[in-house]
Design a protein around this motif. Structure first.
Motif, mmCIF file in Angstrom:
data_model
loop_
_atom_site.group_PDB
_atom_site.id
_atom_site.type_symbol
_atom_site.label_atom_id
_atom_site.label_comp_id
_atom_site.label_asym_id
_atom_site.label_seq_id
_atom_site.Cartn_x
_atom_site.Cartn_y
_atom_site.Cartn_z
ATOM 1 N N GLU A 75 -47.247 -8.408 74.849
ATOM 2 C CA GLU A 75 -46.131 -7.543 75.250
ATOM 3 C C GLU A 75 -44.895 -8.410 75.409
ATOM 4 N N PHE B 13 -42.100 -4.294 73.496
ATOM 5 C CA PHE B 13 -42.903 -4.124 72.283
ATOM 6 C C PHE B 13 -44.330 -4.601 72.562
ATOM 7 N N ASP B 14 -45.296 -3.700 72.271
ATOM 8 C CA ASP B 14 -46.704 -4.012 72.490
ATOM 9 C C ASP B 14 -47.413 -4.146 71.159
ATOM 10 N N THR B 15 -48.276 -5.181 71.055
ATOM 11 C CA THR B 15 -49.110 -5.374 69.870
ATOM 12 C C THR B 15 -50.511 -5.735 70.327
#
Length: 564
Positions: free
Chosen positions: A260, A264-266
């Motif tokens: 994070e 924006f989260d991946t």
């Protein structure tokens, strides 16, 4: 009443003075004078089993005379107290500090002042009667720089090890936090890592090793925050049959990562497994097979499934005598299959074979020479559904000549190699050839009970051909070394003198122009030791393509020690 006797104190240390001078052909001369004093003290408190005390102190000062003169001073010291060192519950408390400063004659260059401190404690527990070990460490590091740097790092480390018949467990937790402030900008970093290992060996034929890891990292800055969490599980097992020539290996792995940063989260998750086996039909014939499969999922991307399978059959009989030569040969047949859900699928089949000749000739009647000869040849053919079919042929030939006596040893070696590829092996699908030749010669001769003279030389040529293009690299070197262990009959006065030359050139295919350099260097070293006094003098001279530099170093070291 009897007075309490103070424990003995063991002291060691050294006082060193060094003078360095550098004389470049271009640029200013540099002369540096440095002095260093180091003192170490070791003792115990009350009784040796109760506590031990170790202290150290160092003072280092240097003066540099160049285009811009400078002076530097460094002070360092610390202590370590160990309590109950011989018990099941030993521990230590430690503290170290370093303070350094520099003063430059120039008003443009800043005068840095740095201070670093490290302090903390360690604790260990060894339970009686069981195979276990527990330890911990707590430490703080403080870095205060003269350029506006202020950093503090805290670290906690805990470890556990436990063993029992057939099992071995290890666990570790490492957590650290670092806060940094540099010129008004600050950031904070936190890291936590936990690992667990398990080694299972019920007998000599089977083993399973498992590894588990979990970590979390966060970074807070003036510009935003970021965090990463990861998880890994990996297990590898092997088994070997007691009755049949069969062995197998297998592994299972799982990975998960979540990140994070600034909203924006991946995330990415994957799982995979592998299995391999070897079967010996005879001592000369072996079958090997491997299979691997994996599946991964990631945000914003497609799910990916991939697999790989391979098998090979190798025949390598024992070498035998052929006209006085030791002759050996082998051949191998292999196949591969690659699959990916992204549409990348390929199959290939390969066949390779090779043989070699070796022999040692002894010529005792003409000086005790020995000649070792080796020749080898190999080739392979590959058929691929994606890449073009290819063939390779490799040749090698080497000669080694050696002679030894009570006073001298000599050797010479020549290696020739030719490797050719046809089909898809080149950078653009063209045929390629790589040829090399290397020649080396060495000689060492004893000039007396304390002196020796040795010389060596080598030359290498590498040639790479791609269709009409040719790259050539040449390298050559030579050196002579003279050593004397008792110069002028003075004990412990040693001399080492070396003269070396090197030259290389590279012709690029793009320009056709050669590019290379040459270097000649000479060095002389004198070492003398009298009791606790060490003296060392060295002088070097280097000529690198016309750039001539010289350097001189003189070091005087006085060691001391005792008990009071």
């Amino acid at each position: 009443m009897q007075a309490q006797q103070l424990p003995p104190i063991r002291y060691t240390g050294r006082l060193q003075s060094a003078t360095r001078a550098f004389f470049p052909q271009d640029g200013d001369e540099v002369i540096q004078l440095s002095r260093e004093l180091q003192v170490n003290l070791d003792t115990f408190i009350w009784q040796p089993w109760f506590a031990t005390l170790t202290t150290t102190a160092t003072v280092a000062q240097s003066n540099t005379y160049a285009a811009t003169d400078s002076d530097s001073l460094a002070l360092a010291g610390g202590f370590t107290v160990g309590y109950f060192p011989q018990s099941h519950f030993p521990g230590t408390v430690f503290f170290n500090v370093t303070d350094s400063s520099a003063d430059f004659e120039s008003t443009v260059v800043r005068e840095p002042h740095n201070r670093t401190m490290t302090f903390g404690l360690t604790q260990r527990y060894r339970p009686p009667g069981i195979n276990a070990d527990i330890s911990g460490r707590l430490q703080r590091d403080i870095d205060q720089g003269g350029e506006g740097l202020d950093a503090v790092r805290d670290n906690l480390n805990l470890q556990l090890a436990y063993g029992m018949p057939g099992h071995r467990f290890q666990a570790e937790l490492d957590a650290q936090q670092q806060a940094t402030d540099f010129l008004g900008s600050s950031q904070k970093l936190r890291d936590v890592v936990a690992t667990f290992n398990h080694d299972y060996r019920p007998d000599d034929w089977m083993s399973v090793q498992s590894f588990l890891s979990a970590s979390n990292s966060t970074l807070d800055t003036d510009f935003g925050d970021a965090a990463t969490t990861s998880f890994t599980l990996n297990s590898v097992g092997s088994w070997r049959s007691q009755e049949r020539p069969l062995s197998a290996t297998g592994s299972l792995r799982m990975d998960s990562t979540t990140s994070e940063s600034r909203g924006f989260d991946t995330s990415t998750q994957s799982v995979g497994a592998a299995l391999g086996a070897n079967y010996d039909f005879t001592d000369d014939l072996r079958l090997n097979a491997n299979a691997d499969a994996s599946y991964s999922v990631s945000d914003g991307g497609p799910d990916v499934t991939s697999s790989f399978q391979s098998a090979s059959l190798t025949y390598a009989p024992d070498a035998f005598d052929l006209l006085g030569f030791n002759y050996g040969w082998s051949t191998s047949l292999s196949g591969n299959n690659v699959y990916s859900s992204l549409g990348q699928t390929a199959q290939s089949v390969g066949l390779s074979a090779g043989h070699s000749l070796n022999r040692i000739f002894a010529f005792e009647s003409i000086g005790g020479f020995t000649l070792t000869m080796s020749a080898n040849q190999s080739g392979s053919v590959s058929y691929d559904t994606v890449n073009a079919d290819s063939e390779t042929v490799n040749h090698g030939l080497s000669f080694a000549l050696a002679r030894g006596s009570a006073r001298s040893q000599s050797s010479a070696r020549l290696d020739l190699n030719d490797n050719r590829s046809f089909g898809n092996r080149g950078a653009s699908g063209s045929d390629t050839a790589l040829q090399s030749a290397n020649f080396q010669v060495t000689h060492t001769h004893a000039l007396g009970p304390y002196a020796s003279l040795s010389a060596s030389a080598s030359m290498s040529v590498v040639r790479q051909v791609r269709e009409e293009d040719t790259d050539t690299f040449q390298f050559s070197s030579a050196g002579v070394t003279y050593r004397h262990g008792r110069l002028f009959g003075v004990r412990r006065l040693r001399l080492t003198s070396e003269l070396r030359a090197r030259a290389d050139s590279l012709t690029f295919v793009t320009t056709g122009d050669p590019d290379g350099d040459t270097e000649i260097s000479a060095e002389a070293r004198l070492d003398y030791r009298v009791g606790l006094l060490d003296l060392r003098f060295s002088a070097t001279y280097t000529d690198n393509d016309g750039q001539r530099d010289a350097a001189v170093l003189l070091t005087i070291t006085r060691s001391f020690g005792g008990i009071f």
